[in-house]
Scaffold this active site. Structure first.
Site, short mmCIF file in Angstrom:
data_model
loop_
_atom_site.label_atom_id
_atom_site.label_comp_id
_atom_site.label_asym_id
_atom_site.label_seq_id
_atom_site.Cartn_x
_atom_site.Cartn_y
_atom_site.Cartn_z
N ASP A 159 -19.54 83.08 -57.56
CA ASP A 159 -18.25 83.06 -57.89
C ASP A 159 -17.45 82.22 -57.08
O ASP A 159 -17.99 81.23 -56.31
CB ASP A 159 -17.77 84.46 -57.66
CG ASP A 159 -17.85 84.87 -56.43
OD1 ASP A 159 -18.16 84.04 -55.60
OD2 ASP A 159 -18.20 86.20 -56.27
N ARG A 217 -21.77 86.52 -63.42
CA ARG A 217 -22.12 85.43 -62.60
C ARG A 217 -23.41 84.91 -63.01
O ARG A 217 -23.40 83.59 -62.96
CB ARG A 217 -22.06 86.17 -60.96
CG ARG A 217 -20.55 86.21 -60.42
CD ARG A 217 -21.06 86.67 -58.91
NE ARG A 217 -21.38 88.03 -59.02
CZ ARG A 217 -22.20 88.68 -57.91
NH1 ARG A 217 -22.39 87.69 -57.01
NH2 ARG A 217 -22.84 89.65 -57.98
N ASP A 244 -17.52 94.14 -58.91
CA ASP A 244 -17.58 93.17 -57.96
C ASP A 244 -16.09 92.96 -57.33
O ASP A 244 -15.35 93.04 -58.09
CB ASP A 244 -18.12 91.53 -58.38
CG ASP A 244 -19.36 91.89 -58.78
OD1 ASP A 244 -20.14 92.42 -58.17
OD2 ASP A 244 -20.05 90.73 -59.26
#
Length: 305
Positions: A82, A177, A40
Site C-alpha cells: 500500500d 493489496r 487494515d
C-alpha cells in the site's frame, strides 16, 4: 442500558480495528465487544462490531461476502503493498484501461493468494507484521498460501495515468493489496494499492455505517439503541424455525442445552436455523440424532450450568 447486537462502524484510515473495538467498548459501556474481521489500518470502510452476547455470532458473521473499492496504481511497488510502505521497485510504463480490463477475468473465481508479510496472520504465535518490522520475515511465505474467491471484479474508472479504481466482491480472507500486486505481475509491471474502502461486509453497507464521532454524539443523546442491529437481524440470512406452543418442559430443556424432539421432516440434520419460541429469539440451533438443540444461545434466559 445494556446493549446487545451489532453496530456498523465507519473506520477511518490510520485507525486499527482493535482501536475501534476499544472506542466502542467505552461508548457503549460493554466489555464484551469484538470485530468481525480485521480491516487494515490504512483502509477505511465498514467494520461490523459485535456487542454483548452478539460476540457469540462471530463465526456466522465473519464468513460473509465483502465488497471493496480500491485504487490500483502501476509503475511502482512497496514492501507493504500500500501507500504506507517503502518503494521496492519502479518501472516506466503506461497501462491502458483496455489492458487492465483484459486481464481482470483471470482473477475471478477461486484463486490462490499468498498473504503479504505485513498482515495480521500469526506465525509461531507472533503476528507476521511484527516479524516483518523486525526483519525476521522479508518475503511472502509460500506455505501460507490460501484459496479465496473473487465473486466479481471490474474497473470502475481511470483516475490518472497508470491509476484506476476497481470494485471487488470477494470472500473472507482476501487481501486486496495482494490482488493488486498480482494484477501488476500479470501485466509485467509493479503495482500497489494507494487506497482501499470496504463498502460492504455481509448485510452491513457503507450507507448504514457510523463514525466513532457520530456514535459518541448518539451516546451523549441517549440514542445508541437506534444504531444497534438486533442479533437475529444480523443473521437473517439463516432460515428461521418458529416453535409455537412450545411446552414449559421443552423450553427448560432448551435453556439447559438439552435436545428436544422436533418432528419436522423438512429440516436436514446439521442444518443451522434461527430458533424462535412463541416469538422469542432463542439463538441458533441444529437438528441432531437426538433432536433439536441450541448451539448458540442468545435468548433472554441464561443457560443453566
Amino acid at each position: 442500558m445494556a446493549f446487545e447486537g451489532i453496530v456498523s462502524v465507519l473506520k477511518p484510515p490510520g485507525m486499527t480495528s482493535s482501536d475501534v473495538v476499544v472506542d466502542v467498548r467505552r461508548i457503549f459501556g460493554e466489555k464484551r465487544v469484538g470485530h468481525t474481521g480485521t480491516l487494515d489500518p490504512a483502509a477505511a470502510g465498514v467494520l461490523p462490531i459485535c456487542i454483548g452476547r452478539a460476540t457469540r455470532l462471530f463465526d456466522y458473521l465473519v464468513d460473509k461476502k465483502k465488497e471493496y473499492l480500491a485504487e490500483i496504481r502501476f509503475g511502482a511497488s512497496t514492501d507493504t503493498g500500500d501507500a504506507y510502505g517503502v518503494v521496492t521497485e519502479t518501472k516506466e510504463c503506461s497501462v491502458t484501461h483496455e489492458q487492465l480490463v483484459s486481464v481482470l477475468p483471470e482473477f475471478i473465481g477461486e484463486i490462490e493468494q499468498i498473504p503479504p508479510i505485513y498482515s495480521s496472520i500469526s506465525m509461531n504465535g507472533v503476528k507476521l507484521y511484527k516479524l516483518a518490522r523486525r526483519g525476521e520475515v522479508t518475503a511472502p511465505i509460500e506455505e501460507r498460501k490460501r484459496r479465496i474467491t473473487i465473486h466479481a471484479l471490474e474497473c470502475v474508472e481511470k483516475l490518472a495515468e497508470n491509476s484506476f479504481l476497481i470494485r471487488i466482491s470477494c470472500s473472507k480472507g482476501t487481501y486486496i493489496r495482494t490482488l493488486c500486486m498480482d494484477i501488476g505481475r500479470r501485466l509485467k509491471v509493479p503495482a500497489y494499492m494507494p487506497f482501499l474502502l470496504r463498502t460492504e461486509s455481509g448485510r452491513f453497507k457503507l450507507d448504514d455505517a457510523h463514525t466513532i464521532a457520530e456514535l459518541r454524539e448518539l451516546g451523549e443523546a441517549g440514542m445508541l439503541d437506534t444504531v444497534v442491529v438486533p442479533m437475529d437481524e444480523a443473521v437473517e440470512n439463516i432460515p428461521a424455525l418458529r416453535l409455537d406452543g412450545l411446552s414449559a418442559r421443552h423450553r427448560r430443556l432448551l435453556v439447559n442445552g438439552a435436545p428436544i424432539p422436533c418432528g419436522l421432516d423438512s429440516i436436514a440434520e446439521g442444518e443451522v436455523k434461527r430458533i424462535y419460541a412463541d416469538g422469542d429469539f432463542l439463538g441458533l440451533g441444529t437438528l441432531g440424532s437426538e433432536g433439536l438443540h441450541i448451539t448458540v444461545w442468545l435468548g433472554k434466559e441464561d443457560l443453566q450450568k
